[in-house]
Design a protein around this motif. Structure first.
Motif, PDB file in Angstrom:
ATOM      1  N   VAL A  84       1.823   1.630  10.230  1.00 30.69           N
ATOM      2  CA  VAL A  84       2.738   2.219  11.222  1.00 30.69           C
ATOM      3  C   VAL A  84       2.593   1.485  12.554  1.00 30.69           C
ATOM      4  O   VAL A  84       3.592   1.134  13.197  1.00 30.69           O
ATOM      5  N   ILE A  85       1.357   1.229  12.955  1.00 32.85           N
ATOM      6  CA  ILE A  85       1.119   0.487  14.197  1.00 32.85           C
ATOM      7  C   ILE A  85       1.715  -0.916  14.096  1.00 32.85           C
ATOM      8  O   ILE A  85       2.320  -1.414  15.049  1.00 32.85           O
ATOM      9  N   ALA A  86       1.575  -1.543  12.930  1.00 29.22           N
ATOM     10  CA  ALA A  86       2.166  -2.875  12.737  1.00 29.22           C
ATOM     11  C   ALA A  86       3.684  -2.824  12.859  1.00 29.22           C
ATOM     12  O   ALA A  86       4.291  -3.727  13.445  1.00 29.22           O
ATOM     13  N   ASP A  87       4.318  -1.774  12.327  1.00 32.85           N
ATOM     14  CA  ASP A  87       5.777  -1.630  12.464  1.00 32.85           C
ATOM     15  C   ASP A  87       6.178  -1.571  13.935  1.00 32.85           C
ATOM     16  O   ASP A  87       7.130  -2.229  14.363  1.00 32.85           O
TER      17      ASP A  87
ATOM     18  N   PRO B 115      -1.956   4.389   8.771  1.00 31.32           N
ATOM     19  CA  PRO B 115      -1.775   4.288  10.228  1.00 31.32           C
ATOM     20  C   PRO B 115      -1.694   2.843  10.724  1.00 31.32           C
ATOM     21  O   PRO B 115      -0.913   2.545  11.626  1.00 31.32           O
ATOM     22  N   ASP B 116      -2.468   1.946  10.131  1.00 32.66           N
ATOM     23  CA  ASP B 116      -2.401   0.542  10.555  1.00 32.66           C
ATOM     24  C   ASP B 116      -1.034  -0.065  10.268  1.00 32.66           C
ATOM     25  O   ASP B 116      -0.540  -0.899  11.040  1.00 32.66           O
TER      26      ASP B 116
ATOM     27  N   GLN C 103     -12.409   7.988  10.694  1.00 30.95           N
ATOM     28  CA  GLN C 103     -13.565   7.851  11.577  1.00 30.95           C
ATOM     29  C   GLN C 103     -13.174   7.731  13.050  1.00 30.95           C
ATOM     30  O   GLN C 103     -14.031   7.604  13.909  1.00 30.95           O
ATOM     31  N   SER C 104     -11.887   7.749  13.350  1.00 32.53           N
ATOM     32  CA  SER C 104     -11.409   7.500  14.713  1.00 32.53           C
ATOM     33  C   SER C 104     -11.114   8.809  15.432  1.00 32.53           C
ATOM     34  O   SER C 104     -10.699   9.792  14.818  1.00 32.53           O
ATOM     35  N   ASP C 105     -11.316   8.801  16.736  1.00 33.41           N
ATOM     36  CA  ASP C 105     -10.928   9.959  17.542  1.00 33.41           C
ATOM     37  C   ASP C 105      -9.636   9.694  18.316  1.00 33.41           C
ATOM     38  O   ASP C 105      -9.284  10.448  19.209  1.00 33.41           O
ATOM     39  N   THR C 106      -8.947   8.620  17.985  1.00 31.34           N
ATOM     40  CA  THR C 106      -7.650   8.325  18.609  1.00 31.34           C
ATOM     41  C   THR C 106      -6.546   8.479  17.577  1.00 31.34           C
ATOM     42  O   THR C 106      -6.755   8.305  16.380  1.00 31.34           O
ATOM     43  N   THR C 107      -5.368   8.784  18.066  1.00 31.11           N
ATOM     44  CA  THR C 107      -4.209   8.913  17.186  1.00 31.11           C
ATOM     45  C   THR C 107      -3.488   7.572  17.090  1.00 31.11           C
ATOM     46  O   THR C 107      -3.810   6.624  17.814  1.00 31.11           O
ATOM     47  N   ILE C 108      -2.503   7.529  16.206  1.00 31.33           N
ATOM     48  CA  ILE C 108      -1.694   6.309  16.064  1.00 31.33           C
ATOM     49  C   ILE C 108      -1.058   5.958  17.405  1.00 31.33           C
ATOM     50  O   ILE C 108      -1.097   4.804  17.838  1.00 31.33           O
ATOM     51  N   LEU C 109      -0.480   6.944  18.077  1.00 33.64           N
ATOM     52  CA  LEU C 109       0.193   6.693  19.354  1.00 33.64           C
ATOM     53  C   LEU C 109      -0.789   6.228  20.428  1.00 33.64           C
ATOM     54  O   LEU C 109      -0.498   5.277  21.162  1.00 33.64           O
TER      55      LEU C 109
ATOM     56  N   GLN D 192       0.819  -1.213   0.000  1.00 31.39           N
ATOM     57  CA  GLN D 192       0.000   0.000   0.000  1.00 31.39           C
ATOM     58  C   GLN D 192       0.851   1.259   0.000  1.00 31.39           C
ATOM     59  O   GLN D 192       0.427   2.295  -0.478  1.00 31.39           O
ATOM     60  N   ALA D 193       2.049   1.167   0.555  1.00 27.15           N
ATOM     61  CA  ALA D 193       2.941   2.327   0.587  1.00 27.15           C
ATOM     62  C   ALA D 193       3.779   2.424  -0.680  1.00 27.15           C
ATOM     63  O   ALA D 193       4.665   3.259  -0.762  1.00 27.15           O
TER      64      ALA D 193
END
Length: 189
Positions: A49-52, A46-47, A91-97, A34-35
């Protein structure tokens, strides 16, 4: 001098810094379809990055046979700001961190995610990197520490002509990495 010697080493003083230590694992962050075969976080979802981040924590825990649990995440300031301010999804109100901290078993507190200027462009080939660190062993032993046989001490002010001088003395013996597998550097972000 001390800060640079810790991070980058000092050939004249025969100090090996954190980034020059051959026993510390340097791992590439995987590229994703995807990148567009890019490893940079700005090009990833973001998913991804979280996986990394999750894969880096899990890789340390698995490689050390569950001895070293990742405790801290060190990032360049721009990447820290990116994961701190980018929403996980539209749709999320949370950040990656926030999502990472809430759903990761190892690093769960914001103060354990630190932005550091010294690690900018220190990955292989001058790429950005992040560091996963286990600061202590299960027995409580430090995995990394500064060696200062004589901590810096300032002596009383001395007047030489019209100039005031503040002499000091101290000794620095470099960075001691007692458990190199407790530190992982992941580059290409």
């Amino acid at each position: 001098y001390v800060n640079d010697a810790i991070w980058y080493g000092d050939a004249a003083g025969s100090f090996v810094g954190l980034f020059g230590n051959a026993f510390i694992a340097h791992n590439p962050v995987p590229a994703t379809a995807q990148a567009g075969a890019s490893t940079k976080w700005i090009n990833k979802t973001p998913d991804e990055v979280i996986a990394d981040l999750n894969n880096a924590c899990g890789a340390m825990f698995a490689a050390t046979k569950k001895i070293h649990r990742p405790e801290e995440l060190w990032l360049p300031v721009l990447e820290w700001n990116y994961i701190r301010s980018t929403p996980r999804s539209p749709q999320s109100d949370t950040t990656i961190l926030e999502y990472f901290l809430k759903n990761n078993e190892f690093i769960t507190d914001k103060p354990k995610v630190k932005p550091l200027n010294a690690i900018a462009a220190q990955g292989n080939g001058g790429s950005e990197c992040f560091i996963i660190l286990a600061k202590t062993t299960p027995e409580g032993t430090q995995t990394i520490r500064l060696r200062e046989p004589l901590p810096l001490q300032f002596l009383p002010v001395q007047l030489h002509g019209l100039v005031y001088q503040v002499p000091g003395r101290g000794r620095f013996a470099g960075l001691e990495v007692t458990y190199p597998r407790a530190i992982d550097i992941w580059y290409g972000i």
